[in-house]
Design a protein around this motif. Structure first.
Motif, PDB file in Angstrom:
ATOM      1  N   SER A   1     -96.603 -64.367   6.065  1.00 38.91           N
ATOM      2  CA  SER A   1     -96.034 -64.791   4.780  1.00 38.91           C
ATOM      3  C   SER A   1     -97.072 -65.555   3.970  1.00 38.91           C
ATOM      4  O   SER A   1     -97.212 -65.338   2.762  1.00 38.91           O
TER       5      SER A   1
ATOM      6  N   SER B   1     -93.640 -61.925  -3.320  1.00 38.50           N
ATOM      7  CA  SER B   1     -93.229 -62.831  -2.247  1.00 38.50           C
ATOM      8  C   SER B   1     -93.229 -62.051  -0.942  1.00 38.50           C
ATOM      9  O   SER B   1     -92.999 -60.834  -0.932  1.00 38.50           O
TER      10      SER B   1
ATOM     11  N   GLY C   1     -98.489 -63.575   0.845  1.00 41.06           N
ATOM     12  CA  GLY C   1     -97.891 -64.182  -0.335  1.00 41.06           C
ATOM     13  C   GLY C   1     -98.842 -65.102  -1.090  1.00 41.06           C
ATOM     14  O   GLY C   1     -98.478 -65.681  -2.112  1.00 41.06           O
TER      15      GLY C   1
END
Length: 172
Positions: free
Chosen positions: A58, A83, A62
């Motif tokens: 992530s 995202s 991201g």
């Protein structure tokens, strides 16, 4: 049937290996929008929450800094937001999602957008291989992610009990 002290469950992906990959779905939205969503099945990380690779993924996918996928795609005028993070977690699998809002130009170049995301994924895979060979870069990023998570935890007010209780029980 799942207990915390039980051995980790076998990875049973909800996607069958005999299905043709990748799968591509288009949806005609009710309102005007341009979204591109990529999902990847991963083994569950419920048994190792403090070592979950999804938090590092992530963080890396991201990221919005220079030379990130987001920066490259935004500089091309193809992307307005990105995202990345776990979509669903189950005892035997996890579904990781990358969600992007495309511009009109990005919609026309959606295959190029996907290729840039996959190039970033290949770089991450190479970093994992390098970490196994002794490179410290992935360890540094892991520590950075842990520090950011700790800061977020200690600096954020808990909010309502009705929102906090399910979150804490899921994390436990």
């Amino acid at each position: 049937p799942y207990q915390w002290d039980a051995p980790a469950q076998a990875f049973h992906s909800p996607f069958q290996p005999n299905e043709k990959w990748p799968m591509f779905y288009t949806v005609k939205p009710v309102k005007s929008m341009r979204r591109l969503v990529m999902m990847f099945p991963l083994p569950s990380a419920m048994k190792v929450p403090d070592q979950s690779p999804s938090s590092v993924l992530s963080h890396l996918l991201g990221h919005e800094g220079p030379n990130s996928s987001f920066a490259i795609l935004q500089n091309k005028g193809w992307l307005s937001s990105l995202s990345a993070g776990p979509r669903t977690s189950a005892p035997d699998f996890q579904l990781f999602q990358i969600d992007m809002s495309l511009t009109e130009s990005g919609e026309q170049h959606w295959k190029d957008v996907i290729e840039i995301i996959f190039q970033h994924c290949r770089l991450i895979a190479d970093a994992v291989k390098a970490a196994q060979d002794g490179s410290k870069e992935l360890h540094r990023i892991w520590g950075e992610t842990a520090t950011l998570n700790a800061m977020f935890f200690h600096q954020t007010s808990p909010g309502s009990v009705y929102g906090l209780a399910p979150t804490l029980s899921n994390n436990i």
